[in-house]
Design a protein around this motif. Structure first.
Motif, PDB file in Angstrom:
ATOM      1  N   LEU A   1     -99.942   9.152-114.744  1.00 24.33           N
ATOM      2  CA  LEU A   1     -99.860  10.024-114.464  1.00 24.33           C
ATOM      3  C   LEU A   1     -98.631  10.305-116.170  1.00 24.33           C
ATOM      4  CD1 LEU A   1     -97.644   9.189-111.483  1.00 24.33           C
ATOM      5  CD2 LEU A   1    -100.139  10.918-111.612  1.00 24.33           C
TER       6      LEU A   1
ATOM      7  N   GLY B   1    -106.397  12.405-108.694  1.00 23.07           N
ATOM      8  CA  GLY B   1    -105.023  12.047-109.356  1.00 23.07           C
ATOM      9  C   GLY B   1    -103.891  12.138-108.405  1.00 23.07           C
ATOM     10  N   ALA B   2    -104.099  12.713-107.192  1.00 27.52           N
ATOM     11  CA  ALA B   2    -103.075  12.480-106.422  1.00 27.52           C
ATOM     12  C   ALA B   2    -103.336  11.680-105.583  1.00 27.52           C
ATOM     13  CB  ALA B   2    -103.233  14.151-105.595  1.00 27.52           C
TER      14      ALA B   2
ATOM     15  N   ARG C   1    -103.522  13.489-113.993  1.00 31.95           N
ATOM     16  CA  ARG C   1    -103.955  15.456-114.717  1.00 31.95           C
ATOM     17  C   ARG C   1    -105.131  15.800-114.978  1.00 31.95           C
ATOM     18  NH1 ARG C   1     -97.658  16.066-117.926  1.00 31.95           N
ATOM     19  NH2 ARG C   1     -96.361  13.947-116.125  1.00 31.95           N
ATOM     20  N   ARG C   2    -106.024  14.771-115.548  1.00 32.16           N
ATOM     21  CA  ARG C   2    -107.109  16.240-115.502  1.00 32.16           C
ATOM     22  C   ARG C   2    -108.060  16.096-114.899  1.00 32.16           C
ATOM     23  NH1 ARG C   2    -109.286  12.495-120.921  1.00 32.16           N
ATOM     24  NH2 ARG C   2    -107.039  12.171-122.298  1.00 32.16           N
ATOM     25  N   HIS C   3    -108.026  15.406-113.702  1.00 36.35           N
ATOM     26  CA  HIS C   3    -108.373  15.411-111.848  1.00 36.35           C
ATOM     27  C   HIS C   3    -107.693  15.694-111.141  1.00 36.35           C
ATOM     28  CE1 HIS C   3    -111.123  13.259-115.190  1.00 36.35           C
ATOM     29  NE2 HIS C   3    -112.618  14.413-114.945  1.00 36.35           N
ATOM     30  N   ARG C   4    -106.624  16.066-110.985  1.00 37.29           N
ATOM     31  CA  ARG C   4    -106.117  16.609-109.903  1.00 37.29           C
ATOM     32  C   ARG C   4    -106.088  15.927-108.683  1.00 37.29           C
ATOM     33  NH1 ARG C   4    -101.142  18.620-112.113  1.00 37.29           N
ATOM     34  NH2 ARG C   4    -101.594  19.567-114.234  1.00 37.29           N
TER      35      ARG C   4
END
Length: 643
Positions: free
Chosen positions: A418, A362-363, A356-359
Motif C-alpha cells: 500500500l 490491490g483492494a 496501487r499499480r493494480h487497484r
C-alpha cells in the motif's frame, strides 16, 4: 438426486477428478491445449457433486481387504466432512481457473492439470474416508502428487530438490499413520476410523502418538514446519491449493476428526504444539523478505490454531478456522502469483506500491490481509478466537500472542503493497521489470471471490450460525463471547496500526535467525541426517557387527565342545549300549537254541513215545478189550484188598 443415487454421487465426487486427471496424464502433450478447460469443467462438476453429497450425507463402499473388519474402501459424509468437501471443491475450482491464466501455454499443461485433479481427488477422499485403508490410500496419493506438483518445473535448478524435501519431510510423519493403523488392528481387530478412539490400554497411546505425528508432519507444525519453505518452489497455483484447503489443512482436519482419541496426554500435547507453532512461525513470517515465504510461514502459524482447537476440544472452532483460513490464504497466494507473473518478482522490497499499480487486485489483497490480521469484522477475527476458546492460563496467553503476530505479518504485507510506488529515482539501478505487466481478468475475479468470501465467513460468529455449525460437527463448545472478541479485535487493530505506520520497527527481525526459518531448515538438511547415519553406521560396525561376530564365534566354540561331547560321550554310550544289547541278544539266542528248544524237543519226543505206547492196546479185537477190562478190574481189586 434421490437417496438411492446419492452413494453414486459420493463415489463420483472422488472418481471424477481422479479419472479426469489420469486421462490428462496419459494423453500427455497432445492434450495440453484442452487440459485447462477440461480441468475447470471437471472442477465445476465436482463443486456441484460436493453440494449434493453435503446435503444428502450418503455413504459408499467398495471391497478391499475382505478378511478384516473395516478393510473396505469406504466414504461417508457427516457434518464435519460436509463442510469441508464443499470448501475443498470450491477452492480447487477457483485455483483451476487461476491456473489456466497463470500457467504458460508452452508448459506441459496436461501433466500439470492432471496432477492438480488427482491431488484434489485425494483430498476429497481424505475428508470423507471412514476406514484406515481409504485414508492411507488418499494420504499416499496426496503426498505423491504434491511431490510432482512442487517439482513440476523439474528442469529448473532446485525444483526437484524442493519437492523431495517436502515429500520426505511429510513422509517421515506419515509413518505414524501406519503405526496407528497397526495399533487399531492389534487393540480392536478393526480398521474403522472410529475404532481408533476405542483402542484400549497402551495401544491407545501408540495410536494417539502415530496420529499426532502424521498430522504434525502434513500440517507443517513444529518441528516439521520448514518443508513449507521448500514447497514455495512450486508454481503459484500449487501453493494456492496446497496451503489453503488441502494438504496443509489435512493434518488439522485429521486431528479434528479423531478428537476423541486425543483425550489424555495427546490433547495438551497437540494444543501446546499448535500454539507454539503459531508463535514461532508467526515470528518467522514477520521476518521474511519474500512474499511467498511469508505466506508459507503464516500458513503453518494459522493451522497451528486448528491444531490448538483439536487439542482443547473445540472441533467447531477448528473447523471454522480451517474454512476461513482456506479462503484467505488461497486469495493471498493467487494475488502473490499474479504479481509474480505481472511484476516478475515476489520480493517484498520490489512489491512496494503493488496494490496501487493494480487497484482491483490491490483492494482484494487489502481485504484478505486485514482478515489474516484478525481485524473485525472479518472472518479470522472470529475463527481464531473460537479455535482457542477452550485454552486457559499460559496456553491462552500464548495463543493471544500468536494472534497478535498475525497482525504483525499481515501488516508487513500491507505496509509494503500500500506504500507509494517507487519513482524512477527510487528504483534499483540496472534492474528492469521482467513480468508481463498485466493481470488477467480471470485472476482478478478469482482474487475477488476469495476477498468477498472472507467477510461472509465472519457470519460464523453469529450465534445462530455458530450453533448450527457446532451441531453439525457434534461439538458442544460455545463460540467466543463479545468481550473476548473485543479484546482480540483491539489487539489486532492496534498491532496492525503500529506495523503499517512504523515499518522499520520490524527491520531487526530480517537480519536474525528468524529470517532463515529459525534454524528449522537445518532439520531438513541432509547434513545432520548424514551425521546420524554415519553415527549409526559406526555403532553398527563397532558394536552391533562385533557383537554379532563375537556371538557367532562363541556359538561356534560351544558347538565344537558339544560335538566333542557328542562324539566321546553320547556316541560312545550309544555304541556301548548297542553292543551290550547285541551280546545280550546273542546269549538269549544261545539259551533259546540249546536249552529251551532242546527241552521242548525232548518233551515232544517223550509225549510221542508215550502216545505210541498208549496206542498199542487199541487192536480193534473185542476179546482183547474184554481181557484188558478184566485185567484192569483185577488190578483195582488188588488195590482195594491191599488197602
Amino acid at each position: 438426486m434421490t437417496a438411492q443415487t446419492a452413494p453414486a454421487a459420493l463415489a463420483a465426487l472422488v472418481v471424477l477428478p481422479a479419472l479426469t486427471g489420469l486421462a490428462l496424464l496419459l494423453a500427455g502433450r497432445r492434450a495440453d491445449r484442452s487440459a485447462g478447460p477440461v480441468a475447470v469443467v471437471a472442477a465445476a462438476v465436482t463443486v456441484a457433486l460436493a453440494v449434493v453429497v453435503a446435503t444428502l450425507r450418503p455413504r459408499a463402499t467398495a471391497p478391499f481387504l475382505g478378511l478384516v473388519d473395516g478393510g473396505e474402501l469406504a466414504l461417508a459424509v457427516d457434518g464435519l466432512s460436509a463442510v469441508l468437501v464443499v470448501g475443498v471443491a470450491v477452492v480447487a475450482a477457483a485455483v483451476m481457473v487461476f491456473a489456466v491464466a497463470d500457467t504458460a501455454r508452452s508448459s506441459a499443461r496436461a501433466r500439470f492439470f492432471g496432477y492438480l485433479l488427482l491431488f484434489t481427488a485425494a483430498m476429497l477422499a481424505t475428508v470423507t474416508a471412514t476406514t484406515l485403508p481409504t485414508l492411507l490410500l488418499a494420504w499416499e496419493v496426496m503426498g505423491a502428487t504434491s511431490y510432482a506438483l512442487i517439482g513440476f518445473h523439474w528442469y529448473q535448478a532446485g525444483k526437484v530438490a524442493a519437492g523431495t524435501t517436502a515429500f520426505l519431510a511429510t513422509r517421515a510423519g506419515d509413518l505414524g499413520l501406519y503405526v496407528a493403523a497397526g495399533a487399531a488392528l492389534a487393540g480392536t481387530g478393526s480398521l474403522e476410523l472410529t475404532s481408533l478412539a476405542t483402542v484400549p490400554g497402551g495401544w491407545r497411546d501408540v495410536a494417539a502418538a502415530g496420529v499426532l505425528l502424521a498430522a504434525l508432519g502434513k500440517s507443517a507444525q513444529l518441528p516439521f514446519s520448514a518443508w513449507l519453505s521448500a514447497a514455495m518452489e512450486g508454481p503459484s497455483a500449487v501453493s494456492a491449493l496446497l496451503h489453503s484447503a488441502t494438504m496443509v489443512a489435512a493434518g488439522g482436519y485429521l486431528l479434528l476428526r479423531l478428537e476423541p482419541l486425543l483425550e489424555g496426554w495427546a490433547g495438551p500435547a497437540a494444543a501446546w504444539i499448535g500454539a507454539l507453532t503459531a508463535v514461532v512461525l508467526g515470528l518467522v513470517a514477520a521476518a521474511q523478505t519474500d512474499l511467498k515465504q511469508l505466506l508459507a510461514a503464516s500458513t503453518a502459524a494459522q493451522i497451528g490454531f486448528v491444531v490448538l482447537a483439536a487439542g482443547v476440544g473445540s472441533v467447531a472452532g477448528g473447523t471454522a478456522q480451517l474454512l476461513a483460513h482456506a479462503a484467505v490464504k488461497a486469495g493471498l497466494f493467487v494475488i502473490a502469483g499474479a504479481w509474480l507473473t505481472s511484476l516478475g518478482t515476489k520480493k517484498l522490497s520490489e512489491l512496494r506500491g503493488a496494490a496501487r499499480r493494480h487497484r482491483g487486485v490491490g483492494a482484494a489483497v487489502t481485504v484478505t490481509a486485514l482478515a489474516l490480521a484478525g481485524v473485525p469484522p472479518l472472518s479470522l477475527w472470529v475463527t481464531k478466537d473460537w479455535a482457542m476458546a477452550g485454552a486457559e492460563g499460559p496456553l491462552r496467553l500464548t495463543a493471544l500472542v500468536a494472534a497478535a503476530l498475525s497482525a504483525v505479518y499481515a501488516g508487513r504485507v500491507l505496509a509494503v503493497v500500500l506504500a507509494a510506488p517507487p519513482g524512477a529515482r527510487d528504483s534499483e539501478p540496472g534492474r528492469e521489470p521482467h513480468g508481463t505487466g498485466r493481470i488477467p481478468v480471470s485472476v482478478a475475479v478469482v482474487a475477488w471471490v476469495f476477498a468477498l468470501v472472507t467477510p461472509a465467513l465472519a457470519l460464523l460468529g453469529v450465534p445462530a450460525v455458530a450453533e448450527r455449525l457446532a451441531l453439525a460437527v457434534g461439538d458442544t463448545a460455545h463460540p467466543p463471547s463479545l468481550g473476548e472478541l473485543a479484546v482480540s479485535g483491539a489487539i489486532a487493530v492496534v498491532t496492525l496500526a503500529v506495523v503499517v505506520s512504523r515499518p522499520p520497527v520490524l527491520a531487526p527481525l530480517r537480519h536474525g535467525r528468524l529470517a532463515g526459518w529459525a534454524g528449522l531448515r537445518a532439520l531438513l538438511s541432509p547434513r545432520p541426517w548424514l551425521a546420524v547415519a554415519r553415527g549409526a553406521a559406526t555403532v553398527d560396525e563397532q558394536v552391533i557387527d562385533r557383537g554379532v561376530h563375537a556371538a557367532g564365534a562363541l556359538a561356534l566354540r560351544m558347538a565344537t565342545v558339544l560335538r566333542r561331547a557328542d562324539d566321546t560321550i553320547l556316541d560312545g554310550a550309544v555304541g556301548a549300549l548297542a553292543a551290550g544289547t547285541r551280546r545280550g541278544g546273542d546269549a538269549m539266542a544261545a539259551v533259546d537254541g540249546r536249552v529251551i528248544d532242546a527241552a521242548v524237543m525232548a518233551f515232544g519226543a517223550e509225549v510221542r513215545r508215550l502216545g505210541g505206547f498208549m496206542r498199542r492196546p487199541q487192536t480193534g479185537l473185542l476179546h482183547q478189550y474184554y481181557a484188558q477190562a478184566l485185567l484192569g478190574l483185577g488190578v483195582l481189586l488188588v488195590v482195594l484188598l491191599v488197602r
